[in-house]
Write a protein that holds these residues in place. Structure first.
Motif, PDB file in Angstrom:
ATOM      1  N   ARG A  80       0.824  -1.211   0.000  1.00 51.16           N
ATOM      2  CA  ARG A  80       0.000   0.000   0.000  1.00 51.16           C
ATOM      3  C   ARG A  80       0.859   1.261   0.000  1.00 51.16           C
ATOM      4  O   ARG A  80       0.573   2.233  -0.693  1.00 51.16           O
ATOM      5  CB  ARG A  80      -0.933   0.005   1.203  1.00 51.16           C
ATOM      6  CG  ARG A  80      -2.123  -0.925   1.073  1.00 51.16           C
ATOM      7  CD  ARG A  80      -3.064  -0.729   2.238  1.00 51.16           C
ATOM      8  NE  ARG A  80      -2.390  -0.955   3.512  1.00 51.16           N
ATOM      9  CZ  ARG A  80      -2.838  -0.511   4.674  1.00 51.16           C
ATOM     10  NH1 ARG A  80      -3.930   0.223   4.726  1.00 51.16           N
ATOM     11  NH2 ARG A  80      -2.194  -0.774   5.796  1.00 51.16           N
ATOM     12  N   ASP A  81       1.920   1.232   0.804  1.00 50.75           N
ATOM     13  CA  ASP A  81       2.780   2.403   0.902  1.00 50.75           C
ATOM     14  C   ASP A  81       3.470   2.699  -0.433  1.00 50.75           C
ATOM     15  O   ASP A  81       3.649   3.854  -0.807  1.00 50.75           O
ATOM     16  CB  ASP A  81       3.831   2.193   1.987  1.00 50.75           C
ATOM     17  CG  ASP A  81       3.223   1.988   3.363  1.00 50.75           C
ATOM     18  OD1 ASP A  81       2.040   2.374   3.544  1.00 50.75           O
ATOM     19  OD2 ASP A  81       3.913   1.450   4.247  1.00 50.75           O
ATOM     20  N   THR A  82       3.841   1.640  -1.137  1.00 52.60           N
ATOM     21  CA  THR A  82       4.493   1.814  -2.432  1.00 52.60           C
ATOM     22  C   THR A  82       3.523   2.402  -3.448  1.00 52.60           C
ATOM     23  O   THR A  82       3.890   3.299  -4.223  1.00 52.60           O
ATOM     24  CB  THR A  82       5.047   0.471  -2.929  1.00 52.60           C
ATOM     25  OG1 THR A  82       6.012  -0.019  -1.983  1.00 52.60           O
ATOM     26  CG2 THR A  82       5.721   0.627  -4.290  1.00 52.60           C
ATOM     27  N   LEU A  83       2.289   1.925  -3.451  1.00 62.35           N
ATOM     28  CA  LEU A  83       1.297   2.504  -4.363  1.00 62.35           C
ATOM     29  C   LEU A  83       1.062   3.970  -4.032  1.00 62.35           C
ATOM     30  O   LEU A  83       0.972   4.828  -4.929  1.00 62.35           O
ATOM     31  CB  LEU A  83      -0.017   1.727  -4.287  1.00 62.35           C
ATOM     32  CG  LEU A  83      -1.134   2.266  -5.196  1.00 62.35           C
ATOM     33  CD1 LEU A  83      -0.724   2.216  -6.664  1.00 62.35           C
ATOM     34  CD2 LEU A  83      -2.432   1.500  -4.960  1.00 62.35           C
ATOM     35  N   HIS A  84       0.938   4.273  -2.752  1.00 61.02           N
ATOM     36  CA  HIS A  84       0.788   5.658  -2.294  1.00 61.02           C
ATOM     37  C   HIS A  84       1.907   6.527  -2.864  1.00 61.02           C
ATOM     38  O   HIS A  84       1.676   7.604  -3.410  1.00 61.02           O
ATOM     39  CB  HIS A  84       0.828   5.643  -0.765  1.00 61.02           C
ATOM     40  CG  HIS A  84       0.908   6.983  -0.102  1.00 61.02           C
ATOM     41  ND1 HIS A  84      -0.175   7.787   0.087  1.00 61.02           N
ATOM     42  CD2 HIS A  84       1.968   7.631   0.432  1.00 61.02           C
ATOM     43  CE1 HIS A  84       0.204   8.900   0.716  1.00 61.02           C
ATOM     44  NE2 HIS A  84       1.500   8.824   0.936  1.00 61.02           N
ATOM     45  N   GLN A  85       3.133   6.030  -2.788  1.00 53.78           N
ATOM     46  CA  GLN A  85       4.266   6.781  -3.298  1.00 53.78           C
ATOM     47  C   GLN A  85       4.204   6.934  -4.820  1.00 53.78           C
ATOM     48  O   GLN A  85       4.472   8.013  -5.363  1.00 53.78           O
ATOM     49  CB  GLN A  85       5.569   6.085  -2.900  1.00 53.78           C
ATOM     50  CG  GLN A  85       6.824   6.808  -3.377  1.00 53.78           C
ATOM     51  CD  GLN A  85       8.091   6.142  -2.856  1.00 53.78           C
ATOM     52  OE1 GLN A  85       8.056   5.307  -1.966  1.00 53.78           O
ATOM     53  NE2 GLN A  85       9.209   6.538  -3.425  1.00 53.78           N
ATOM     54  N   MET A  86       3.842   5.867  -5.529  1.00 54.89           N
ATOM     55  CA  MET A  86       3.778   5.923  -6.989  1.00 54.89           C
ATOM     56  C   MET A  86       2.747   6.940  -7.465  1.00 54.89           C
ATOM     57  O   MET A  86       2.982   7.687  -8.424  1.00 54.89           O
ATOM     58  CB  MET A  86       3.459   4.532  -7.542  1.00 54.89           C
ATOM     59  CG  MET A  86       4.578   3.518  -7.350  1.00 54.89           C
ATOM     60  SD  MET A  86       4.108   1.828  -7.818  1.00 54.89           S
ATOM     61  CE  MET A  86       4.121   1.965  -9.618  1.00 54.89           C
ATOM     62  N   VAL A  87       1.590   6.974  -6.800  1.00 53.28           N
ATOM     63  CA  VAL A  87       0.557   7.935  -7.177  1.00 53.28           C
ATOM     64  C   VAL A  87       1.015   9.356  -6.875  1.00 53.28           C
ATOM     65  O   VAL A  87       0.870  10.266  -7.701  1.00 53.28           O
ATOM     66  CB  VAL A  87      -0.769   7.623  -6.449  1.00 53.28           C
ATOM     67  CG1 VAL A  87      -1.794   8.723  -6.706  1.00 53.28           C
ATOM     68  CG2 VAL A  87      -1.324   6.276  -6.904  1.00 53.28           C
TER      69      VAL A  87
END
Length: 210
Positions: A80-87
Motif C-alpha cells: 500500500r505504501d508503495t502505491l501511495h508513493q507511486m501515485v
C-alpha cells in the motif's frame, strides 16, 4: 551551499496506517489496475515489481534470513505504501509540469554528490535511503529528481513544502488527475493528496540525515 541543495526532501514510503487495509478485491472499473491516475493505469504488476525491488534490496542488505524477516515484519504495509508513493510521484510531476518546473540531470547528480559526501559515500547513501524511506538503489536518482522538483515547485509558488500554498497546488493537481484507487488499496481524498488512512506526510525534511 544553495538552500535547495542543503534541504533534501524525500517521498517517504514509511506510512503509518490509521485504518486497516480494505479487503475489497476491486471492481470492474479496476481490472488489473492498482490505480488510475490521469487516465493512465498503474497496474498491479507494476506495483508488485516496485515492491519486489524494495524487498530484494532489503534482502541483499542484511546478513541472514532472521534479520530479513524482522525487516519484512516492520514494513508489512509495503504494498500500500508503495502505491501511495507511486501515485504521489505522478501528482507532484503534474503539479511541477503545470508550473513549468524543470530539473536537469546535472542538478540531480550534483545533489547526489552532495548527499554522498554528507552520508559517507554512495553505498552509505543508498543504504540510508533504503532503510529510512524504502527507496531501493536503482530508484535513488529518480527519487532525488522528485525532491528537487518539489523544492523548485515550492520556490515557484513563493512558499515551502510545509506551507498551505504548496499543498493546495498538489490538491489541485490531484483533482485534475481524477485519481481512482482500486478499493483493495484504500481510497483517495483529493483535498489532501494522500490515501485517506495515511497520516504521515509524504514529504520529510531530511537535511539532518547522515
Amino acid at each position: 551551499m544553495h538552500r535547495r541543495r542543503r534541504t533534501a526532501l524525500v517521498l517517504s514510503a514509511v506510512i503509518v496506517a490509521a485504518a486497516p487495509l480494505l479487503t475489497a478485491c476491486g471492481s470492474d472499473a479496476h481490472p488489473g489496475a492498482a490505480a488510475i491516475v490521469g487516465g493512465q493505469r498503474i497496474t498491479v504488476a507494476q506495483l508488485q515489481n516496485r515492491v519486489n525491488e524494495v524487498r530484494q534490496a532489503q534482502r541483499s542488505a542484511v546478513a541472514d534470513e532472521t534479520q530479513y524477516q524482522q525487516i519484512v515484519a516492520r514494513t508489512s504495509t509495503l504494498t500500500r505504501d508503495t502505491l501511495h508513493q507511486m501515485v504521489l510521484d505522478r501528482v507532484l510531476e503534474h503539479a511541477a509540469d503545470s508550473a513549468g518546473v524543470k530539473v536537469t540531470r546535472r542538478e540531480v547528480q550534483q545533489l547526489r554528490s552532495e548527499m554522498e559526501q554528507r552520508t559517507g559515500g554512495a553505498k552509505a547513501l543508498e543504504t540510508n535511503w533504503l532503510n529510512q524511506f524504502g527507496v531501493p538503489p536503482q530508484r535513488l536518482d529518480e527519487n532525488l529528481r522528485l525532491q528537487l522538483k518539489a523544492q523548485k515547485l515550492a520556490e515557484r509558488l513563493g512558499t515551502d513544502t510545509s506551507r498551505p500554498d504548496f499543498w493546495k497546488a498538489l490538491s489541485k493537481a490531484s483533482d485534475e488527475l481524477d485519481i481512482d484507487l482500486n478499493p483493495r488499496y484504500g481510497s483517495w481524498d483529493s483535498r489532501q493528496p494522500s490515501r485517506v488512512e495515511a497520516k504521515t506526510p509524504w514529504l520529510k525534511d531530511v537535511s539532518a540525515v547522515s
